[in-house]
Design a protein around this motif. Structure first.
Motif, mmCIF file in Angstrom:
data_model
loop_
_atom_site.group_PDB
_atom_site.id
_atom_site.type_symbol
_atom_site.label_atom_id
_atom_site.label_comp_id
_atom_site.label_asym_id
_atom_site.label_seq_id
_atom_site.Cartn_x
_atom_site.Cartn_y
_atom_site.Cartn_z
ATOM 1 N N SER A 1 -25.733 14.717 62.693
ATOM 2 C CA SER A 1 -26.816 15.568 62.207
ATOM 3 C C SER A 1 -27.404 15.005 60.919
ATOM 4 O O SER A 1 -26.670 14.608 60.020
ATOM 5 N N THR B 1 -34.209 12.756 65.228
ATOM 6 C CA THR B 1 -35.300 13.632 65.660
ATOM 7 C C THR B 1 -36.614 13.215 65.006
ATOM 8 O O THR B 1 -37.668 13.215 65.648
ATOM 9 N N THR B 2 -36.541 12.824 63.748
ATOM 10 C CA THR B 2 -37.758 12.389 63.055
ATOM 11 C C THR B 2 -38.346 11.150 63.741
ATOM 12 O O THR B 2 -39.565 11.045 63.920
HETATM 13 P P1 ATP Z 1 -30.273 17.036 63.682
HETATM 14 O O1 ATP Z 1 -29.440 16.539 64.815
HETATM 15 O O2 ATP Z 1 -29.532 17.985 62.789
HETATM 16 O O3 ATP Z 1 -31.617 17.545 64.105
HETATM 17 P P2 ATP Z 1 -31.375 14.487 62.988
HETATM 18 O O4 ATP Z 1 -30.462 13.345 63.043
HETATM 19 O O5 ATP Z 1 -32.284 14.690 64.112
HETATM 20 O O6 ATP Z 1 -30.540 15.790 62.727
HETATM 21 P P3 ATP Z 1 -33.680 14.668 61.320
HETATM 22 O O7 ATP Z 1 -33.998 16.038 61.816
HETATM 23 O O8 ATP Z 1 -34.527 13.560 61.775
HETATM 24 O O9 ATP Z 1 -32.170 14.318 61.637
HETATM 25 O O10 ATP Z 1 -33.666 14.710 59.743
HETATM 26 C C1 ATP Z 1 -33.421 13.587 58.916
HETATM 27 C C2 ATP Z 1 -33.507 14.039 57.454
HETATM 28 O O11 ATP Z 1 -34.836 14.405 57.146
HETATM 29 C C3 ATP Z 1 -32.636 15.233 57.139
HETATM 30 O O12 ATP Z 1 -32.121 15.061 55.845
HETATM 31 C C4 ATP Z 1 -33.611 16.388 57.192
HETATM 32 O O13 ATP Z 1 -33.184 17.429 56.352
HETATM 33 C C5 ATP Z 1 -34.897 15.742 56.706
HETATM 34 N N1 ATP Z 1 -36.101 16.385 57.279
HETATM 35 C C6 ATP Z 1 -36.457 16.410 58.566
HETATM 36 N N2 ATP Z 1 -37.627 17.043 58.745
HETATM 37 C C7 ATP Z 1 -38.026 17.454 57.537
HETATM 38 C C8 ATP Z 1 -39.175 18.174 57.034
HETATM 39 N N3 ATP Z 1 -40.149 18.561 57.844
HETATM 40 N N4 ATP Z 1 -39.224 18.393 55.719
HETATM 41 C C9 ATP Z 1 -38.268 17.973 54.895
HETATM 42 N N5 ATP Z 1 -37.171 17.288 55.271
HETATM 43 C C10 ATP Z 1 -37.042 17.030 56.574
#
Ligand code: ATP
Length: 376
Positions: free
Chosen positions: A39, A44-45
């Motif tokens: 996580s 996801t980003t």
């Molecule tokens: P998860 O499995 O929990 O969704 P992930 O690996 O998909 O996690 P992301 O959602 O891409 O991770 O997030 C990467 C980082 O960017 C994290 O620290 C998250 O808090 C931050 N983040 C993501 N989207 C935003 C946003 N819109 N505004 C601010 N910070 C964000």
């Protein structure tokens, strides 16, 4: 192999948070590609930037060789399936599936034909008139899939597509999703934090950590040849030892394991010229248990080269999991302390005939080719 998606040094910042850090990655046409990681690692980003829901802070994204970095989502040849079955509750299944085509101005006859075809693809034939709330979670997720597929995208993006389903259904849909991808031949890019799901479905996976790619490889290569400790630990469970390379030949190596006061054989050379300090990784199912209670010496298996590695231990715990059992084995350390090693054995016969039990002294043995060396 034809590249269909290219990330070129893509970075995404949210204020002070560096969510994706200069990622370069090529995904080929027809692949089922999984973005995997804990996580917050940025997976996801990365997917949302591919869909067009986020704009990179730096770098470029190409689809079919065309720069789409600033192209809005609805003008990209991609479609996304979300974790929580995004279907309209007030529309029938068929109308849900037709919706996107209607927005594109596709005529009603063609719309109906394509929607029926998509329904058949996800094995929901005959359920077109149902309302979504009269369907199970698994069926609703199939409707969401059909809605995305009906538009015949070049790339289908899946955001944790099975995570809202219960374990049994998840496994069922896993097979279906894999067959479906095979059948439609569309490139799938899936985000998941579930390593089993990624290994089962993907032709290639990228393991991410803190916004960067740790390793991009096939599922079996990730498991058998993890590039780093982090990957080894994240993909399945693993027994790790700190080690030092004592001898490094082309066909074997000898590793000193100071923690347990032993030397271990490796079937292949380490081939690292810049560091002698390594980690030795042994997967739990590659370790064999042998009896030690009758005071016999360490096992030398017939036909085994000198490189069979043996450590003594005592069984501390056994977890019976039906098809297999997991053993936690206590091993004495050179400094007087102790650690656990994990062993997994398939339950090939009835478990009540099991020959190892709690507190039993054992030898843990693994073949020279069973271990992997990690440099970081
Ligand atoms: P998860 O499995 O929990 O969704 P992930 O690996 O998909 O996690 P992301 O959602 O891409 O991770 O997030 C990467 C980082 O960017 C994290 O620290 C998250 O808090 C931050 N983040 C993501 N989207 C935003 C946003 N819109 N505004 C601010 N910070 C964000």
């Amino acid at each position: 192999m034809t590249p269909i998606i290219q990330f070129e040094k893509v970075t995404k910042r949210f204020g002070d948070v560096l969510a994706v850090d200069a990622v370069s990655l090529t995904i080929n046409e027809g692949e089922f590609f999984a973005l995997l990681g804990p996580s917050g690692c940025g997976k996801t980003t990365l997917l949302r930037m591919l869909a067009g829901f986020e704009v990179p802070s730096e770098g470029r994204i190409l689809i079919d060789g065309k720069d789409v970095t600033l192209v809005p989502p609805n003008r990209r040849p991609v479609n996304m399936v979300f974790q929580s079955y995004a279907v309209f509750p007030h529309l029938s299944v068929l109308k849900n599936i037709e919706y996107g085509l209607k927005m594109e101005g596709v005529g009603s006859a063609e719309r109906r034909a394509r929607a029926e075809e998509a329904l058949a693809l996800v094995q929901l034939n005959g359920l077109g008139d149902r309302m979504p709330d009269a369907m199970s979670g698994g069926q609703r997720q199939r409707v969401a899939l059909a809605r995305a597929l009906v538009k015949r995208p070049r790339v289908l993006l899946l955001d944790e597509p099975l995570s809202a389903l219960d374990a049994k259904l998840r496994e069922e849909l896993r097979f279906e999703l894999s067959r479906l991808q095979d059948k439609v031949g569309i490139t799938f890019v899936m985000v998941t934090h579930d390593q089993d799901e990624a290994l089962a479905l993907a032709t290639r996976c990228a393991v991410m950590s803190k916004g960067s790619l740790m390793q991009v490889a096939s599922p079996s290569d990730l498991y058998e040849f993890p590039a780093t400790r982090l990957v080894a630990d994240f993909i399945g469970s693993v027994n790790l030892f700190q080690g030092r390379v004592l001898a490094d030949e082309s066909d074997h190596a000898i590793i000193n394991l100071p923690e347990v006061g032993k030397q271990a054989w490796l079937e292949h050379g380490v081939g690292s010229s810049d560091t002698l300090d390594i980690w030795l990784a042994v997967r739990p199912e590659k370790i064999e248990l042998h009896k030690r209670s009758n005071g016999e010496g360490p096992p030398e298996l017939e036909g085994t080269p000198a490189g069979y590695n043996v450590i003594e231990g005592v069984i501390a715990d056994i977890a019976y999991l039906g098809s297999e059992s997991v053993y936690e084995v206590k091993v004495a350390l050179a400094d007087g302390g102790e650690r656990m090693m994990r062993v997994i054995r398939p339950n090939l016969t009835r478990w009540d005939q099991e020959d190892f039990t709690w507190d039993e002294p054992v030898w843990l043995g693994w073949h020279a080719e069973a271990a992997a060396v990690l440099l970081a």
